[in-house]
Design a protein around this motif. Structure first.
Motif, PDB file in Angstrom:
ATOM      1  N   ARG A  36       6.236  -7.007  -5.272  1.00 44.40           N
ATOM      2  CA  ARG A  36       5.469  -7.627  -6.361  1.00 44.40           C
ATOM      3  C   ARG A  36       5.627  -9.144  -6.369  1.00 44.40           C
ATOM      4  O   ARG A  36       4.685  -9.883  -6.664  1.00 44.40           O
ATOM      5  CB  ARG A  36       5.916  -7.030  -7.690  1.00 44.40           C
ATOM      6  CG  ARG A  36       5.123  -7.508  -8.878  1.00 44.40           C
ATOM      7  CD  ARG A  36       5.532  -6.711 -10.114  1.00 44.40           C
ATOM      8  NE  ARG A  36       4.879  -7.225 -11.284  1.00 44.40           N
ATOM      9  CZ  ARG A  36       5.518  -7.755 -12.329  1.00 44.40           C
ATOM     10  NH1 ARG A  36       6.829  -7.815 -12.340  1.00 44.40           N
ATOM     11  NH2 ARG A  36       4.843  -8.204 -13.359  1.00 44.40           N
ATOM     12  N   CYS A  49      -1.460 -10.645  -5.507  1.00 43.46           N
ATOM     13  CA  CYS A  49      -2.399  -9.946  -6.388  1.00 43.46           C
ATOM     14  C   CYS A  49      -1.590  -9.233  -7.465  1.00 43.46           C
ATOM     15  O   CYS A  49      -0.369  -9.268  -7.459  1.00 43.46           O
ATOM     16  CB  CYS A  49      -3.247  -8.953  -5.598  1.00 43.46           C
ATOM     17  SG  CYS A  49      -2.313  -7.593  -4.887  1.00 43.46           S
ATOM     18  N   SER A  50      -2.264  -8.580  -8.359  1.00 44.67           N
ATOM     19  CA  SER A  50      -1.574  -7.883  -9.448  1.00 44.67           C
ATOM     20  C   SER A  50      -1.557  -6.367  -9.231  1.00 44.67           C
ATOM     21  O   SER A  50      -1.301  -5.616 -10.158  1.00 44.67           O
ATOM     22  CB  SER A  50      -2.258  -8.216 -10.777  1.00 44.67           C
ATOM     23  OG  SER A  50      -3.611  -7.834 -10.724  1.00 44.67           O
ATOM     24  N   CYS A  51      -1.793  -5.937  -7.994  1.00 41.28           N
ATOM     25  CA  CYS A  51      -1.914  -4.506  -7.712  1.00 41.28           C
ATOM     26  C   CYS A  51      -0.637  -3.718  -8.004  1.00 41.28           C
ATOM     27  O   CYS A  51      -0.695  -2.519  -8.261  1.00 41.28           O
ATOM     28  CB  CYS A  51      -2.355  -4.276  -6.269  1.00 41.28           C
ATOM     29  SG  CYS A  51      -1.170  -4.849  -5.035  1.00 41.28           S
ATOM     30  N   GLN A  62       0.831  -1.207   0.000  1.00 41.27           N
ATOM     31  CA  GLN A  62       0.000   0.000   0.000  1.00 41.27           C
ATOM     32  C   GLN A  62       0.861   1.251   0.000  1.00 41.27           C
ATOM     33  O   GLN A  62       0.556   2.221  -0.688  1.00 41.27           O
ATOM     34  CB  GLN A  62      -0.952   0.006   1.203  1.00 41.27           C
ATOM     35  CG  GLN A  62      -1.932   1.168   1.171  1.00 41.27           C
ATOM     36  CD  GLN A  62      -2.795   1.183  -0.083  1.00 41.27           C
ATOM     37  OE1 GLN A  62      -3.443   0.200  -0.411  1.00 41.27           O
ATOM     38  NE2 GLN A  62      -2.786   2.297  -0.807  1.00 41.27           N
ATOM     39  N   LEU A 100       1.990   1.864  -3.494  1.00 37.72           N
ATOM     40  CA  LEU A 100       0.912   2.456  -4.296  1.00 37.72           C
ATOM     41  C   LEU A 100       0.693   3.924  -3.951  1.00 37.72           C
ATOM     42  O   LEU A 100       0.274   4.714  -4.804  1.00 37.72           O
ATOM     43  CB  LEU A 100      -0.383   1.660  -4.120  1.00 37.72           C
ATOM     44  CG  LEU A 100      -0.329   0.234  -4.673  1.00 37.72           C
ATOM     45  CD1 LEU A 100      -1.578  -0.545  -4.265  1.00 37.72           C
ATOM     46  CD2 LEU A 100      -0.165   0.249  -6.184  1.00 37.72           C
TER      47      LEU A 100
END
Length: 151
Positions: free
Chosen positions: A82, A87-89, A26, A29
């Motif tokens: 990653r 997930c692919s976030c 997070q 991101l």
């Protein structure tokens, strides 16, 4: 002592790792790379606790990996998370940063490069233990007195 059972249970420690990976992803991101590096360092530390203390598949803590997590360039940092999140976030973020040059760390404390940071492709591993990296043969020689005890 309140959390002593966490330190002896690999599934609980894996939950701790997953927590740091989730929070770190997070932060990636949110473009908060300082906090993401902290999460990567903690995740790496707890991964090593599991391997060294519980599974005994690794004999010692690999300090260079902890240091590398703390000083990781954005490319390496995003790739670290990653590979570990389910997930692919982070796929789009990875595409953004994969062109960034990877930075390595010279373990000679007297390295002439700022903070010992140098382009990773120019670093070389210690030929004895393959655990630490140096930016040059000169740095490796200069560091040998301190390094030979753990090599």
């Amino acid at each position: 002592e309140e959390f002593v059972d966490v330190w002896t249970d690999s599934s609980k420690l894996k939950s701790v790792v997953l927590f740091f990976l989730s929070v770190g992803a997070q932060h990636i991101l949110d473009d908060d790379y300082v906090r993401a590096r902290d999460c990567a360092t903690f995740a790496r530390y707890f991964e090593q606790c599991i391997e060294v203390e519980l599974h005994q598949t690794q004999s010692l803590f690999h300090l260079p990996k902890l240091i590398a997590a703390q000083y990781a360039d954005v490319h390496t940092l995003v790739k670290f998370f990653r590979k570990r999140v389910f997930c692919s976030c982070l796929d789009a973020k990875y595409e953004e940063v994969k062109h960034i040059t990877k930075i390595g760390f010279c373990f000679n404390q007297e390295c002439p490069f700022p903070n010992g940071c140098v382009e990773r492709s120019k670093t070389m591993y210690c030929s004895g233990c393959r655990s630490v990296t140096y930016c040059s043969r000169e740095c490796q020689k200069a560091s040998w007195t301190a390094h030979k005890e753990i090599c």
